[in-house]
Design a protein around this motif. Structure first.
Motif, PDB file in Angstrom:
ATOM      1  N   VAL A 127      23.356  59.314  35.459  1.00 48.69           N
ATOM      2  CA  VAL A 127      24.333  58.361  35.974  1.00 48.69           C
ATOM      3  C   VAL A 127      24.676  58.641  37.437  1.00 48.69           C
ATOM      4  CG1 VAL A 127      26.410  59.673  35.291  1.00 48.69           C
ATOM      5  CG2 VAL A 127      26.477  57.159  35.385  1.00 48.69           C
ATOM      6  N   GLU A 128      24.555  59.892  37.868  1.00 49.58           N
ATOM      7  CA  GLU A 128      24.871  60.243  39.254  1.00 49.58           C
ATOM      8  C   GLU A 128      23.920  59.548  40.237  1.00 49.58           C
ATOM      9  OE1 GLU A 128      24.185  62.436  36.881  1.00 49.58           O
ATOM     10  OE2 GLU A 128      26.174  63.238  36.386  1.00 49.58           O
ATOM     11  N   LYS A 129      22.716  59.198  39.765  1.00 53.21           N
ATOM     12  CA  LYS A 129      21.715  58.566  40.627  1.00 53.21           C
ATOM     13  C   LYS A 129      21.764  57.040  40.564  1.00 53.21           C
ATOM     14  CE  LYS A 129      18.472  62.460  40.312  1.00 53.21           C
ATOM     15  NZ  LYS A 129      17.088  62.875  39.947  1.00 53.21           N
ATOM     16  N   LYS A 130      22.640  56.498  39.723  1.00 50.69           N
ATOM     17  CA  LYS A 130      22.692  55.046  39.548  1.00 50.69           C
ATOM     18  C   LYS A 130      23.205  54.373  40.820  1.00 50.69           C
ATOM     19  CE  LYS A 130      24.555  51.387  36.571  1.00 50.69           C
ATOM     20  NZ  LYS A 130      23.261  50.875  36.076  1.00 50.69           N
ATOM     21  N   MET A 131      22.482  53.369  41.285  1.00 51.35           N
ATOM     22  CA  MET A 131      22.886  52.596  42.452  1.00 51.35           C
ATOM     23  C   MET A 131      23.877  51.514  42.033  1.00 51.35           C
ATOM     24  SD  MET A 131      21.311  53.858  45.089  1.00 51.35           S
ATOM     25  CE  MET A 131      21.402  52.525  46.277  1.00 51.35           C
ATOM     26  N   ILE A 132      24.994  51.412  42.732  1.00 54.11           N
ATOM     27  CA  ILE A 132      25.977  50.375  42.465  1.00 54.11           C
ATOM     28  C   ILE A 132      25.624  49.152  43.300  1.00 54.11           C
ATOM     29  CG2 ILE A 132      28.395  49.730  42.543  1.00 54.11           C
ATOM     30  CD1 ILE A 132      27.702  51.843  40.435  1.00 54.11           C
ATOM     31  N   THR A 133      25.365  48.041  42.620  1.00 49.27           N
ATOM     32  CA  THR A 133      24.979  46.804  43.298  1.00 49.27           C
ATOM     33  C   THR A 133      25.826  45.645  42.780  1.00 49.27           C
ATOM     34  OG1 THR A 133      23.271  46.391  41.615  1.00 49.27           O
ATOM     35  CG2 THR A 133      22.597  47.582  43.614  1.00 49.27           C
ATOM     36  N   LYS A 134      25.789  44.536  43.501  1.00 50.26           N
ATOM     37  CA  LYS A 134      26.489  43.327  43.048  1.00 50.26           C
ATOM     38  C   LYS A 134      25.586  42.584  42.065  1.00 50.26           C
ATOM     39  CE  LYS A 134      29.541  42.711  47.018  1.00 50.26           C
ATOM     40  NZ  LYS A 134      30.039  41.774  48.055  1.00 50.26           N
ATOM     41  N   SER A 135      25.594  43.074  40.843  1.00 49.13           N
ATOM     42  CA  SER A 135      24.671  42.540  39.840  1.00 49.13           C
ATOM     43  C   SER A 135      25.351  42.494  38.479  1.00 49.13           C
ATOM     44  CB  SER A 135      23.414  43.411  39.772  1.00 49.13           C
ATOM     45  OG  SER A 135      23.758  44.779  39.609  1.00 49.13           O
ATOM     46  N   ILE A 136      25.177  41.365  37.789  1.00 46.53           N
ATOM     47  CA  ILE A 136      25.813  41.127  36.493  1.00 46.53           C
ATOM     48  C   ILE A 136      24.732  40.955  35.433  1.00 46.53           C
ATOM     49  CG2 ILE A 136      27.261  39.531  35.159  1.00 46.53           C
ATOM     50  CD1 ILE A 136      28.660  38.804  37.786  1.00 46.53           C
ATOM     51  N   LEU A 137      24.974  41.553  34.263  1.00 43.78           N
ATOM     52  CA  LEU A 137      24.049  41.444  33.128  1.00 43.78           C
ATOM     53  C   LEU A 137      24.739  40.745  31.964  1.00 43.78           C
ATOM     54  CD1 LEU A 137      21.441  42.218  31.528  1.00 43.78           C
ATOM     55  CD2 LEU A 137      22.580  44.387  30.980  1.00 43.78           C
ATOM     56  N   PHE A 138      24.065  39.742  31.399  1.00 40.93           N
ATOM     57  CA  PHE A 138      24.452  39.154  30.115  1.00 40.93           C
ATOM     58  C   PHE A 138      23.297  39.417  29.163  1.00 40.93           C
ATOM     59  CE2 PHE A 138      24.169  35.779  26.960  1.00 40.93           C
ATOM     60  CZ  PHE A 138      25.451  35.734  26.450  1.00 40.93           C
ATOM     61  N   LEU A 139      23.557  40.165  28.090  1.00 41.68           N
ATOM     62  CA  LEU A 139      22.517  40.517  27.129  1.00 41.68           C
ATOM     63  C   LEU A 139      23.034  40.228  25.722  1.00 41.68           C
ATOM     64  CD1 LEU A 139      20.424  43.835  27.149  1.00 41.68           C
ATOM     65  CD2 LEU A 139      20.920  42.528  25.092  1.00 41.68           C
ATOM     66  N   ALA A 140      22.550  39.144  25.135  1.00 41.03           N
ATOM     67  CA  ALA A 140      22.979  38.728  23.795  1.00 41.03           C
ATOM     68  C   ALA A 140      22.135  37.527  23.401  1.00 41.03           C
ATOM     69  CB  ALA A 140      24.466  38.360  23.784  1.00 41.03           C
ATOM     70  N   ARG A 141      22.353  37.013  22.200  1.00 39.43           N
ATOM     71  CA  ARG A 141      21.720  35.747  21.840  1.00 39.43           C
ATOM     72  C   ARG A 141      22.277  34.655  22.738  1.00 39.43           C
ATOM     73  NH1 ARG A 141      18.419  34.616  18.214  1.00 39.43           N
ATOM     74  NH2 ARG A 141      19.128  32.460  18.011  1.00 39.43           N
ATOM     75  N   ILE A 142      21.406  33.753  23.157  1.00 38.33           N
ATOM     76  CA  ILE A 142      21.803  32.688  24.072  1.00 38.33           C
ATOM     77  C   ILE A 142      22.406  31.549  23.255  1.00 38.33           C
ATOM     78  CG2 ILE A 142      21.090  31.257  26.013  1.00 38.33           C
ATOM     79  CD1 ILE A 142      20.642  34.280  26.380  1.00 38.33           C
ATOM     80  N   GLU A 143      23.686  31.680  22.988  1.00 37.70           N
ATOM     81  CA  GLU A 143      24.438  30.707  22.196  1.00 37.70           C
ATOM     82  C   GLU A 143      25.773  30.452  22.882  1.00 37.70           C
ATOM     83  OE1 GLU A 143      22.984  29.477  19.613  1.00 37.70           O
ATOM     84  OE2 GLU A 143      21.509  30.983  18.972  1.00 37.70           O
ATOM     85  N   LYS A 144      26.316  29.257  22.702  1.00 41.42           N
ATOM     86  CA  LYS A 144      27.613  28.935  23.285  1.00 41.42           C
ATOM     87  C   LYS A 144      28.679  29.909  22.801  1.00 41.42           C
ATOM     88  CE  LYS A 144      31.109  25.318  23.689  1.00 41.42           C
ATOM     89  NZ  LYS A 144      31.526  23.943  23.291  1.00 41.42           N
ATOM     90  N   GLN A 145      28.619  30.286  21.506  1.00 42.70           N
ATOM     91  CA  GLN A 145      29.623  31.163  20.927  1.00 42.70           C
ATOM     92  C   GLN A 145      29.600  32.571  21.525  1.00 42.70           C
ATOM     93  OE1 GLN A 145      31.949  30.106  18.515  1.00 42.70           O
ATOM     94  NE2 GLN A 145      31.136  28.109  19.089  1.00 42.70           N
ATOM     95  N   LYS A 146      28.506  32.928  22.168  1.00 47.16           N
ATOM     96  CA  LYS A 146      28.422  34.237  22.824  1.00 47.16           C
ATOM     97  C   LYS A 146      28.997  34.212  24.241  1.00 47.16           C
ATOM     98  CE  LYS A 146      26.227  36.377  19.455  1.00 47.16           C
ATOM     99  NZ  LYS A 146      26.850  37.466  18.681  1.00 47.16           N
ATOM    100  N   GLY A 147      29.398  33.015  24.684  1.00 48.23           N
ATOM    101  CA  GLY A 147      30.061  32.914  25.985  1.00 48.23           C
ATOM    102  C   GLY A 147      29.137  32.669  27.159  1.00 48.23           C
ATOM    103  N   ILE A 148      27.918  32.207  26.908  1.00 50.41           N
ATOM    104  CA  ILE A 148      26.946  32.063  27.993  1.00 50.41           C
ATOM    105  C   ILE A 148      27.402  31.064  29.051  1.00 50.41           C
ATOM    106  CG2 ILE A 148      25.596  30.397  26.642  1.00 50.41           C
ATOM    107  CD1 ILE A 148      24.326  32.896  29.339  1.00 50.41           C
TER     108      ILE A 148
END
Length: 309
Positions: A127-148
């Motif tokens: 984790v000490e080597k992790k680069m902090i970037t302006k990047s967002i991840l959505f990882l789930a089933r692609i359904e309205k109920q998941k908030g996509i």
């Protein structure tokens, strides 16, 4: 169902295999993993009955939890109580599920547990080597109920302020085609839709993103992808549903009951304008996940509970 064959047709074969495993393997405990869904409950009631016929210590672990089925059982819990009262112990992924089982009349020990992060998945991550970037991840089933669509509307507003912001959408589902159409029609730049990922490709997605955005409508348990995101040092923005609210601390990111993209814009904007805060949360989440969510640790807790049967 498997390989296109109806599950009902395969059930007799599964029952035979189950009986043979009990006879030849002679397990000390049997752990049955249904979801709170009608077909799963009916199927696994069969395996529970067989297990108790062989006089085996048997625990039930509800991995999935359907809110609509919960409402049906609220109106009539007779079948569930009759079929599952044979169990010696229960495991659930949220305290609200535990309270519901108690409300339905189960007197057995009900243990709160979690899903898990594969030790091998994060074995070489630093984790000490992790680069902090302006990047967002959505990882789930692609359904309205998941908030996509909350994610997409929030991203659209954030992109106006953060030109270097990116969004990665991982998963498949019924809304995948419509989501791609929405992205094109709204000219949402820097949005990458990958479909399902595994192995090194999945690891790379976790490593290369800084925020995990999951405004799901309902809690079905404990989302593994959220725990994996924490293990890879991502800041979490989600809703207090299912098992999430049982462990979540303010140091991990932001939770809100809201489904309003404006509310999420303010939360995410605060993190995107504070790289040092993202770094602090990254280290906190990684350490917390390594202590609490690794499979090797989770299984020890399960064994400890099972030994009390």
């Amino acid at each position: 169902s498997r390989n296109g064959i109806n599950g009902i047709l395969l059930l007799p074969i599964d029952v035979l295999k189950f009986c043979l495993k009990i006879v030849f393997f002679q397990p000390d405990y049997i752990l049955i993993n249904p979801s709170l869904q009608l077909n799963a409950l009916k199927r696994d009631a069969v395996f529970l009955s067989i297990s108790k016929l062989f006089k085996k210590n048997t625990a039930i672990f509800f991995h999935g939890w359907d809110i609509e089925i919960e409402k049906l059982i609220d109106n009539d819990n007779y079948d569930l109580l009759k079929n599952y009262n044979k169990a010696d112990m229960f495991f659930v992924l949220a305290s609200s599920f535990k309270h519901k089982l108690e409300e339905w009349g189960f007197k057995q020990p009900i243990n709160l547990t979690t899903t898990k992060v594969d030790d091998l998945l994060v074995s070489d991550f630093k984790v000490e080597k992790k680069m902090i970037t302006k990047s967002i991840l959505f990882l789930a089933r692609i359904e309205k109920q998941k908030g996509i669509y909350i994610v997409l509307k929030t991203y659209k507003k954030l992109k106006e302020k953060h030109k270097d912001l990116s969004l990665t959408i991982v998963g498949d589902g019924n809304e995948l085609t419509n989501v791609k159409k929405y992205i094109n029609e709204n000219k949402l730049n820097d949005v990458k839709v990958t479909g399902r990922l595994s192995g090194q490709s999945l690891k790379d997605v976790f490593i290369n993103n800084s925020l995990y955005f999951f405004p799901t409508y309902h809690g079905e348990g404990m989302p593994t992808s959220l725990l994996e995101s924490m293990a890879f040092g991502l800041t979490i923005v989600s809703r207090p549903v299912g098992g999430i609210s049982d462990f979540f601390k303010s140091e991990m990111g932001g939770l809100t009951e809201s489904k309003d993209p404006e509310v999420y814009f303010n939360i995410l904007n605060n993190y995107l304008t504070n790289e040092n805060l993202l770094k602090e949360i990254s280290i906190f989440n990684h350490k917390y996940a390594m202590r609490n969510f690794l499979a090797s640790n989770v299984v020890q807790c399960l064994e400890k509970h099972l030994s009390k049967i």
